[in-house]
Design an enzyme around this catalytic site. Sequence first.
Site, PDB file in Angstrom:
ATOM      1  N   LYS A  10       0.819  -1.216   0.000  1.00  0.00           N
ATOM      2  CA  LYS A  10       0.000   0.000   0.000  1.00  0.00           C
ATOM      3  C   LYS A  10       0.857   1.272   0.000  1.00  0.00           C
ATOM      4  CE  LYS A  10      -4.119  -2.055   2.155  1.00  0.00           C
ATOM      5  NZ  LYS A  10      -5.031  -1.955   3.347  1.00  0.00           N
ATOM      6  N   TYR A  50     -12.630  -1.537  -3.631  1.00  0.00           N
ATOM      7  CA  TYR A  50     -13.126  -1.636  -2.257  1.00  0.00           C
ATOM      8  C   TYR A  50     -14.646  -1.465  -2.174  1.00  0.00           C
ATOM      9  CZ  TYR A  50      -8.423  -1.786  -0.224  1.00  0.00           C
ATOM     10  OH  TYR A  50      -7.164  -2.168   0.154  1.00  0.00           O
ATOM     11  N   ASN A 113      -1.971   0.418   6.796  1.00  0.00           N
ATOM     12  CA  ASN A 113      -1.503  -0.857   7.353  1.00  0.00           C
ATOM     13  C   ASN A 113      -0.669  -1.685   6.372  1.00  0.00           C
ATOM     14  OD1 ASN A 113      -3.543  -1.627   5.685  1.00  0.00           O
ATOM     15  ND2 ASN A 113      -4.820  -2.572   7.250  1.00  0.00           N
ATOM     16  N   HIS A 116      -2.285  -5.329   1.548  1.00  0.00           N
ATOM     17  CA  HIS A 116      -3.596  -5.947   1.308  1.00  0.00           C
ATOM     18  C   HIS A 116      -3.391  -7.423   0.989  1.00  0.00           C
ATOM     19  CE1 HIS A 116      -7.579  -6.740  -0.439  1.00  0.00           C
ATOM     20  NE2 HIS A 116      -6.930  -7.398  -1.385  1.00  0.00           N
ATOM     21  N   GLU A 127      -9.723 -10.257  -7.872  1.00  0.00           N
ATOM     22  CA  GLU A 127      -8.745  -9.190  -7.675  1.00  0.00           C
ATOM     23  C   GLU A 127      -7.534  -9.375  -8.599  1.00  0.00           C
ATOM     24  OE1 GLU A 127      -9.973  -8.465  -2.987  1.00  0.00           O
ATOM     25  OE2 GLU A 127      -7.929  -9.101  -3.457  1.00  0.00           O
TER      26      GLU A 127
HETATM   27  N1  UDP Z   1      -9.743   0.107   7.184  1.00  0.00           N
HETATM   28  C1  UDP Z   1      -9.827   1.324   7.851  1.00  0.00           C
HETATM   29  N2  UDP Z   1     -10.555   1.380   9.016  1.00  0.00           N
HETATM   30  C2  UDP Z   1     -11.202   0.299   9.548  1.00  0.00           C
HETATM   31  C3  UDP Z   1     -11.105  -0.938   8.854  1.00  0.00           C
HETATM   32  C4  UDP Z   1     -10.374  -1.000   7.682  1.00  0.00           C
HETATM   33  O1  UDP Z   1      -9.274   2.320   7.398  1.00  0.00           O
HETATM   34  O2  UDP Z   1     -11.846   0.416  10.610  1.00  0.00           O
HETATM   35  C5  UDP Z   1      -8.981   0.022   5.920  1.00  0.00           C
HETATM   36  C6  UDP Z   1      -7.640  -0.702   6.075  1.00  0.00           C
HETATM   37  O3  UDP Z   1      -6.699  -0.099   5.183  1.00  0.00           O
HETATM   38  C7  UDP Z   1      -8.024  -2.109   5.634  1.00  0.00           C
HETATM   39  C8  UDP Z   1      -8.996  -1.826   4.497  1.00  0.00           C
HETATM   40  O4  UDP Z   1      -9.743  -0.695   4.968  1.00  0.00           O
HETATM   41  O5  UDP Z   1      -6.897  -2.865   5.238  1.00  0.00           O
HETATM   42  C9  UDP Z   1      -9.929  -2.956   4.152  1.00  0.00           C
HETATM   43  O6  UDP Z   1     -10.606  -3.373   5.334  1.00  0.00           O
HETATM   44  P1  UDP Z   1     -10.808  -4.915   5.662  1.00  0.00           P
HETATM   45  O7  UDP Z   1     -11.800  -5.004   6.771  1.00  0.00           O
HETATM   46  O8  UDP Z   1     -11.111  -5.661   4.405  1.00  0.00           O
HETATM   47  O9  UDP Z   1      -9.384  -5.345   6.255  1.00  0.00           O
HETATM   48  P2  UDP Z   1      -8.232  -6.291   5.647  1.00  0.00           P
HETATM   49  O10 UDP Z   1      -8.903  -7.383   4.858  1.00  0.00           O
HETATM   50  O11 UDP Z   1      -7.361  -5.404   4.776  1.00  0.00           O
HETATM   51  O12 UDP Z   1      -7.498  -6.798   6.843  1.00  0.00           O
HETATM   52 MG    MG Z   2     -10.303  -7.241   3.368  1.00  0.00          MG
END
Ligand code: UDP
Ligand code: MG
Length: 140
Positions: A10, A50, A113, A116, A127
Site C-alpha cells: 500500500k 473496495y 496498514n 492488502h 482481484e
Molecule cells: N480500514 C480502515 N478502518 C477500519 C477498517 C479497515 O481504514 O476500521 C482500511 C484498512 O486499510 C483495511 C482496508 O480498509 O486494510 C480494508 O478493510 P478490511 O476489513 O477488508 O481489512 P483487511 O482485509 O485489509 O485486513
Molecule cells: Mg479485506
Amino acid sequence: MATRTLTMIKPDAVENQNAGKIIAHLEGEGFAIVAARKLRLTTDQARTFYAVHKERPFYNDLVAYMTSGPIWAMLLERDDAVPHLRRTMGATNPADADEGTIRAQFGESIERNAIHGSDSDENAANEGAFFFSASELLIV
Ligand code: UDP
Ligand code: MG
C-alpha cells in the site's frame, strides 16, 4: 495445493521505502511472484476495488489513502495462499497484529496498514483479474 492470492503493497509502505523488505518477507514465506506491477490507483479504481466496503464509515478515507501514492500489485502463489498470506500480514489493525507479521512491522495505523491480501479464493481470482490480463498470469 498451490493456489494464488492478490496482494498490494500500500501507499504508506511504498512511501516509507518498505516495499523491498515486504517482498523479501513474502519470498521468505515461500510465495512465488507470478505477476507484479507498480501503479497509482485512480479514484474510480480504488472505489471499485473496495466496493464491498462502500457503506462503511471509513470508505472515503480509504479511497483517498489508496490513491495517495503508488502501490505494488502482485499475484502470489504457494500452498494455501489466501490463508497463509492473511496470517503473514497480521490483523487489520497493526496494534493487534502478532509480532513478526508484516503489519506489526510496517503498518502505521488501522488505515495505513502496509499491505492488502485477498480474503477468499473467489476474491483472489477477481482481484487478480482486476490488475492483470490472463497472459500475465501464466508465468510462475
Ligand atoms: N480500514 C480502515 N478502518 C477500519 C477498517 C479497515 O481504514 O476500521 C482500511 C484498512 O486499510 C483495511 C482496508 O480498509 O486494510 C480494508 O478493510 P478490511 O476489513 O477488508 O481489512 P483487511 O482485509 O485489509 O485486513
Ligand atoms: Mg479485506
